[in-house]
Motif scaffolding. Sequence first.
Motif, PDB file in Angstrom:
ATOM      1  N   GLN A  15       0.856  -1.181   0.000  1.00 55.41           N
ATOM      2  CA  GLN A  15       0.000   0.000   0.000  1.00 55.41           C
ATOM      3  C   GLN A  15       0.892   1.231   0.000  1.00 55.41           C
ATOM      4  N   ARG A  16       0.601   2.167  -0.898  1.00 56.43           N
ATOM      5  CA  ARG A  16       1.397   3.398  -0.954  1.00 56.43           C
ATOM      6  C   ARG A  16       1.239   4.171   0.349  1.00 56.43           C
ATOM      7  N   GLU A  17       2.277   4.915   0.689  1.00 52.74           N
ATOM      8  CA  GLU A  17       2.355   5.596   1.973  1.00 52.74           C
ATOM      9  C   GLU A  17       1.187   6.546   2.226  1.00 52.74           C
ATOM     10  N   ILE A  18       0.739   6.512   3.470  1.00 49.07           N
ATOM     11  CA  ILE A  18      -0.250   7.471   3.970  1.00 49.07           C
ATOM     12  C   ILE A  18       0.327   8.070   5.249  1.00 49.07           C
ATOM     13  N   GLY A  19      -0.143   9.220   5.639  1.00 50.14           N
ATOM     14  CA  GLY A  19       0.351   9.837   6.863  1.00 50.14           C
ATOM     15  C   GLY A  19       1.747  10.412   6.746  1.00 50.14           C
ATOM     16  N   LYS A  57       9.336  -8.240   3.257  1.00 47.94           N
ATOM     17  CA  LYS A  57       9.521  -9.097   2.084  1.00 47.94           C
ATOM     18  C   LYS A  57      10.596  -8.580   1.147  1.00 47.94           C
ATOM     19  N   LEU A  58      10.832  -7.275   1.153  1.00 46.91           N
ATOM     20  CA  LEU A  58      11.851  -6.693   0.286  1.00 46.91           C
ATOM     21  C   LEU A  58      13.160  -6.606   1.043  1.00 46.91           C
ATOM     22  N   LYS A  59      14.250  -6.672   0.290  1.00 48.15           N
ATOM     23  CA  LYS A  59      15.577  -6.539   0.883  1.00 48.15           C
ATOM     24  C   LYS A  59      16.410  -5.601   0.012  1.00 48.15           C
ATOM     25  N   ILE A  60      17.362  -4.942   0.656  1.00 47.44           N
ATOM     26  CA  ILE A  60      18.316  -4.132  -0.080  1.00 47.44           C
ATOM     27  C   ILE A  60      18.998  -5.047  -1.099  1.00 47.44           C
ATOM     28  N   GLY A  61      19.100  -4.597  -2.337  1.00 47.20           N
ATOM     29  CA  GLY A  61      19.714  -5.393  -3.392  1.00 47.20           C
ATOM     30  C   GLY A  61      18.712  -6.068  -4.307  1.00 47.20           C
ATOM     31  N   ASP A  62      17.427  -6.128  -3.890  1.00 48.58           N
ATOM     32  CA  ASP A  62      16.401  -6.681  -4.778  1.00 48.58           C
ATOM     33  C   ASP A  62      16.297  -5.815  -6.026  1.00 48.58           C
ATOM     34  N   ILE A  63      16.009  -6.450  -7.149  1.00 50.89           N
ATOM     35  CA  ILE A  63      15.913  -5.761  -8.437  1.00 50.89           C
ATOM     36  C   ILE A  63      14.449  -5.677  -8.836  1.00 50.89           C
ATOM     37  N   ILE A  64      13.989  -4.475  -9.170  1.00 52.06           N
ATOM     38  CA  ILE A  64      12.608  -4.267  -9.599  1.00 52.06           C
ATOM     39  C   ILE A  64      12.480  -4.722 -11.049  1.00 52.06           C
ATOM     40  N   LYS A  65      11.627  -5.709 -11.294  1.00 45.88           N
ATOM     41  CA  LYS A  65      11.445  -6.266 -12.641  1.00 45.88           C
ATOM     42  C   LYS A  65      10.150  -5.796 -13.302  1.00 45.88           C
ATOM     43  N   ALA A  66       9.122  -5.492 -12.489  1.00 44.22           N
ATOM     44  CA  ALA A  66       7.833  -5.045 -13.026  1.00 44.22           C
ATOM     45  C   ALA A  66       7.087  -4.279 -11.941  1.00 44.22           C
ATOM     46  N   VAL A  67       6.220  -3.383 -12.372  1.00 43.82           N
ATOM     47  CA  VAL A  67       5.351  -2.630 -11.467  1.00 43.82           C
ATOM     48  C   VAL A  67       3.931  -2.752 -12.012  1.00 43.82           C
ATOM     49  N   ASN A  68       3.030  -3.226 -11.163  1.00 43.49           N
ATOM     50  CA  ASN A  68       1.635  -3.459 -11.576  1.00 43.49           C
ATOM     51  C   ASN A  68       1.575  -4.267 -12.871  1.00 43.49           C
ATOM     52  N   PRO A  88      -1.701   7.560  -5.772  1.00 38.29           N
ATOM     53  CA  PRO A  88      -2.473   8.156  -4.677  1.00 38.29           C
ATOM     54  C   PRO A  88      -2.208   7.437  -3.348  1.00 38.29           C
ATOM     55  N   PRO A  89      -2.054   8.189  -2.263  1.00 36.93           N
ATOM     56  CA  PRO A  89      -1.798   7.583  -0.954  1.00 36.93           C
ATOM     57  C   PRO A  89      -2.852   6.529  -0.613  1.00 36.93           C
ATOM     58  N   GLY A  90      -2.381   5.415  -0.047  1.00 40.74           N
ATOM     59  CA  GLY A  90      -3.284   4.360   0.396  1.00 40.74           C
ATOM     60  C   GLY A  90      -3.686   3.361  -0.666  1.00 40.74           C
ATOM     61  N   THR A  91      -3.320   3.602  -1.922  1.00 38.02           N
ATOM     62  CA  THR A  91      -3.659   2.648  -2.981  1.00 38.02           C
ATOM     63  C   THR A  91      -2.566   1.592  -3.077  1.00 38.02           C
ATOM     64  N   ASP A  92      -2.901   0.469  -3.680  1.00 38.42           N
ATOM     65  CA  ASP A  92      -1.962  -0.647  -3.772  1.00 38.42           C
ATOM     66  C   ASP A  92      -1.120  -0.569  -5.034  1.00 38.42           C
ATOM     67  N   VAL A  93       0.092  -1.100  -4.914  1.00 40.21           N
ATOM     68  CA  VAL A  93       0.989  -1.253  -6.050  1.00 40.21           C
ATOM     69  C   VAL A  93       1.619  -2.640  -5.936  1.00 40.21           C
ATOM     70  N   MET A  94       1.712  -3.341  -7.060  1.00 38.42           N
ATOM     71  CA  MET A  94       2.302  -4.678  -7.094  1.00 38.42           C
ATOM     72  C   MET A  94       3.705  -4.572  -7.690  1.00 38.42           C
ATOM     73  N   LEU A  95       4.681  -5.035  -6.952  1.00 31.69           N
ATOM     74  CA  LEU A  95       6.055  -5.058  -7.435  1.00 31.69           C
ATOM     75  C   LEU A  95       6.464  -6.497  -7.718  1.00 31.69           C
ATOM     76  N   GLU A  96       7.115  -6.702  -8.853  1.00 32.66           N
ATOM     77  CA  GLU A  96       7.758  -7.976  -9.131  1.00 32.66           C
ATOM     78  C   GLU A  96       9.244  -7.732  -8.985  1.00 32.66           C
ATOM     79  N   LEU A  97       9.884  -8.554  -8.180  1.00 26.77           N
ATOM     80  CA  LEU A  97      11.288  -8.352  -7.844  1.00 26.77           C
ATOM     81  C   LEU A  97      12.092  -9.616  -8.092  1.00 26.77           C
TER      82      LEU A  97
END
Length: 127
Positions: A15-19, A57-68, A88-97
Amino acid sequence: MSAPIPNDTFQVSLQREIGVPIPEDGMTGVGIAFVREGSDFVIKLMNPIGPAAKSSKLKIGDIIKAVNFKKIEVGFRTADVVGMIRGPPGTDVMLELFRPARDSSPDQRQSSSPPIPSSTPPPSAAG
């Protein structure tokens, strides 16, 4: 979903950052900063209180392969990937790493530029 296996590709929904202070464009990210290394976008920093770090679930060094489900293509600029992650804050984003083997850890990889946080667009990504 089971824990990711090293050397494997995996997906994480965040979920994208809120607050947090909202930039002028009203979009936020997931609390990561990454750099371009060749044609890869490698996570270099995580905000310890951001969605990415909190997911564990994510770690430093992970490579972003796809977004949504949109693959990162050769020729994508850092600003392109930042724009894909932010929303938009609070919406979801899917990362493939992809998690590389230990011998290609971030400590042994060369970075060509400083990390770009996904929550704050770089000047070249404004728009």
